[in-house]
Design an enzyme around this catalytic site. Structure first.
Site, short mmCIF file in Angstrom:
data_model
loop_
_atom_site.label_atom_id
_atom_site.label_comp_id
_atom_site.label_asym_id
_atom_site.label_seq_id
_atom_site.Cartn_x
_atom_site.Cartn_y
_atom_site.Cartn_z
CE LYS A 1 -4.52 0.98 0.32
NZ LYS A 1 -5.69 0.17 -0.03
P1 NAD Z 1 -13.18 7.82 -2.47
O1 NAD Z 1 -12.12 8.83 -2.32
O2 NAD Z 1 -13.78 7.58 -3.81
O3 NAD Z 1 -14.41 8.14 -1.46
C1 NAD Z 1 -14.23 8.29 -0.09
C2 NAD Z 1 -15.55 8.74 0.49
O4 NAD Z 1 -15.44 8.82 1.92
C3 NAD Z 1 -15.99 10.12 0.03
O5 NAD Z 1 -17.41 10.13 -0.18
C4 NAD Z 1 -15.62 11.03 1.20
O6 NAD Z 1 -16.42 12.18 1.25
C5 NAD Z 1 -15.93 10.09 2.35
N1 NAD Z 1 -15.25 10.48 3.59
C6 NAD Z 1 -13.96 10.88 3.77
N2 NAD Z 1 -13.75 11.21 5.05
C7 NAD Z 1 -14.92 10.99 5.70
C8 NAD Z 1 -15.35 11.15 7.04
N3 NAD Z 1 -14.50 11.58 7.98
N4 NAD Z 1 -16.64 10.84 7.35
C9 NAD Z 1 -17.49 10.40 6.40
N5 NAD Z 1 -17.15 10.24 5.12
C10 NAD Z 1 -15.88 10.54 4.76
O7 NAD Z 1 -12.57 6.47 -1.85
P2 NAD Z 1 -12.98 4.97 -2.16
O8 NAD Z 1 -12.10 4.47 -3.22
O9 NAD Z 1 -14.47 4.88 -2.29
O10 NAD Z 1 -12.51 4.26 -0.81
C11 NAD Z 1 -13.35 4.20 0.35
C12 NAD Z 1 -12.87 3.07 1.25
O11 NAD Z 1 -12.87 1.84 0.49
C13 NAD Z 1 -11.43 3.21 1.78
O12 NAD Z 1 -11.36 2.59 3.06
C14 NAD Z 1 -10.62 2.39 0.81
O13 NAD Z 1 -9.40 1.92 1.35
C15 NAD Z 1 -11.59 1.24 0.55
N6 NAD Z 1 -11.33 0.50 -0.67
C16 NAD Z 1 -11.29 1.11 -1.89
C17 NAD Z 1 -11.07 0.35 -3.03
C18 NAD Z 1 -11.10 0.94 -4.41
O14 NAD Z 1 -11.02 0.17 -5.39
N7 NAD Z 1 -11.26 2.22 -4.58
C19 NAD Z 1 -10.83 -1.02 -2.92
C20 NAD Z 1 -10.89 -1.62 -1.66
C21 NAD Z 1 -11.14 -0.84 -0.55
#
Ligand code: NAD
Length: 423
Positions: free
Chosen positions: A114
């Site tokens: 990561k």
């Molecule tokens: P993203 O940047 O597209 O979205 C993140 C979201 O979380 C946004 O809507 C943001 O406003 C919200 N957010 C941020 N801080 C916040 C807070 N304090 N309270 C409430 N909401 C908050 O990110 P993503 O890719 O959707 O990732 C979200 C989660 O999923 C993370 O934990 C990431 O590690 C995990 N994840 C993502 C992927 C991927 O393919 N993108 C894969 C596996 C896991």
């Protein structure tokens, strides 16, 4: 907890502390392989880099960047890159370790890695964002590569950032290495279905968990925290299956509508201005999100969100961990005692890395599949993995999280043992 590394100071609820306690819980199920378990508590390699860029106003700004390769026993490192002001080495270590477990849980030929930069990308211009991405890529270029460690998008990073990373790495090696990152734009070796893959995986595992619980998705009430790539896509798919989204929270606030929020209007608006500008629901205090009556809760934002207090009050019967590490260990126990089923991050959100694997394979073969093929294969891999984990949970009477760790850690440590200890 063990692993008394001098450079991190985990607490019970911090990401690395949470991960260590998850490992402790699985050790009794590892049999003779337990003698290798300490391997899981130490990252193989952790790189800290200085990322200096010239800002648009002529000043020089320095940012802290990280790339951690937690374990590569089963294959090259794989894991996203996060741009967020709260990124720390400890957080990146935990996220890399969860990638090790996740890739093994779905049986992909990868290890776990990561990366991240401690920056608020919303405060950067597009030019500054490109510069920080390119300099960071160049700095970690000494340890990444299509056969060594393959980054991908995570919080606040996307296909454009992956394109800059691929280009920077390619310029440095004097070629075009599309397989160095996944989650790229389609015409640069990206894969159909990648953008929606993580949310789709949350839906696939959630649909199966709901079926086993006897919870009808038609009319089911769902609360989603985090409305980005993962949360919004999962929400759309559940609505297609007949569920309604009754509460959504992002970094701008929380909105609710017990009749179901109109996602077609909400999603474009949330991407532009954040949720709270939406008029089709009521704005409530952020903490009240955890009190909203719902059947399914999807944390899809950041780590450590489901605390003991929140676990005690949720009305959800099913928690689908779209985010990585959203539930602290004590809250996990409370949910289990209350009979709330948790589909853990290390299987629930594995759809993204699964389609990243498809992308990487397609890049090497230079032969690209259609979207139906991607989605059918994704569904099959996730279902097989989940069924295997469910059987393990039933056999040992353990939670799905410990069962996922048991299945995954056995694969990781078996590979470690078969490879032998060098030299
Ligand atoms: P993203 O940047 O597209 O979205 C993140 C979201 O979380 C946004 O809507 C943001 O406003 C919200 N957010 C941020 N801080 C916040 C807070 N304090 N309270 C409430 N909401 C908050 O990110 P993503 O890719 O959707 O990732 C979200 C989660 O999923 C993370 O934990 C990431 O590690 C995990 N994840 C993502 C992927 C991927 O393919 N993108 C894969 C596996 C896991």
């Amino acid at each position: 907890m063990g692993a008394d590394l001098s450079y991190v100071h985990p607490t019970a609820n911090s990401p690395w502390g949470t991960y260590l306690s998850q490992v402790d819980r699985v050790v009794p199920y590892l049999g003779d392989l337990a003698r290798w378990a300490e391997t899981l508590k130490r990252p193989k390699r952790a790189l800290i880099v200085d990322v200096p860029i010239e800002m648009d106003n002529g000043t020089i700004a320095h940012f802290e960047g990280f790339r951690v390769q937690h374990n590569m026993s089963r294959g090259p490192g794989k894991g996203g890159v996060r741009f967020h002001p709260d990124v720390t080495l400890e957080e990146v270590m935990a996220l890399s370790a969860w990638m090790t477990v996740k890739t093994a849980a779905v049986n992909l030929p990868y290890g776990g890695a990561k990366g991240g930069i401690r920056v608020d990308p919303k405060k950067l211009s597009q030019k500054e964002l490109e510069k920080i991405t390119r300099r960071y890529t160049s700095e970690i270029g000494i340890i990444i590569g299509p056969h060594t460690d393959i980054p991908a998008p995570d919080v606040n990073t996307n296909a454009q950032i992956m394109a800059w990373m691929m280009d920077t790495y390619s310029m440095n090696i004097g070629g075009t290495a599309t397989g160095v990152v996944t989650g790229k734009p389609l015409h640069l070796g990206g894969s159909l279905g990648r953008v929606k893959a993580t949310g789709r995986g949350v839906f696939v595992t959630g649909r199966e968990a709901a079926r086993r619980l006897g919870l009808d998705l038609r009319g089911a009430r769902i609360a989603v925290q985090g409305f980005g790539n993962v949360g919004s896509v999962a929400a759309e798919l559940f609505v297609e299956a007949g569920a309604k989204i009754v509460a959504v929270q992002d970094h701008t606030g929380t909105i609710v509508n017990e009749n179901g929020l109109d996602l077609k209007a909400l999603i474009p608006l949330s991407r532009a201005d954040g949720l709270v500008s939406f008029k089709g629901g009521d704005v409530i205090a952020n903490e009240a999100f955890w009190d909203v009556a719902c059947d399914i809760l999807i944390p899809a934002a950041l780590e450590g969100q489901i605390t003991a207090e929140r676990a005690k009050k949720t009305t959800a019967k099913l928690v689908l961990e779209g985010a990585n590490g959203p539930t602290v260990p004590v809250a996990d126990d409370i949910l289990a005692e209350r009979g709330v089923l948790v589909v853990p991050d290390v299987i629930c959100n594995a759809g993204g890395v699964t389609v990243s694997y498809f992308e990487w394979v397609q890049d090497f073969s230079s032969f690209f599949w259609d979207e139906d093929e991607i989605n059918v294969r994704l569904d099959r891999i996730m279902m097989n993995a989940l069924n295997n984990i469910w059987d393990t949970a039933d056999k040992h009477k353990i939670t799905l999280r410990t069962a996922t760790f048991a299945v995954a850690c056995e694969r990781i440590l078996m590979a470690r043992q078969e490879r032998g200890l060098y030299p």
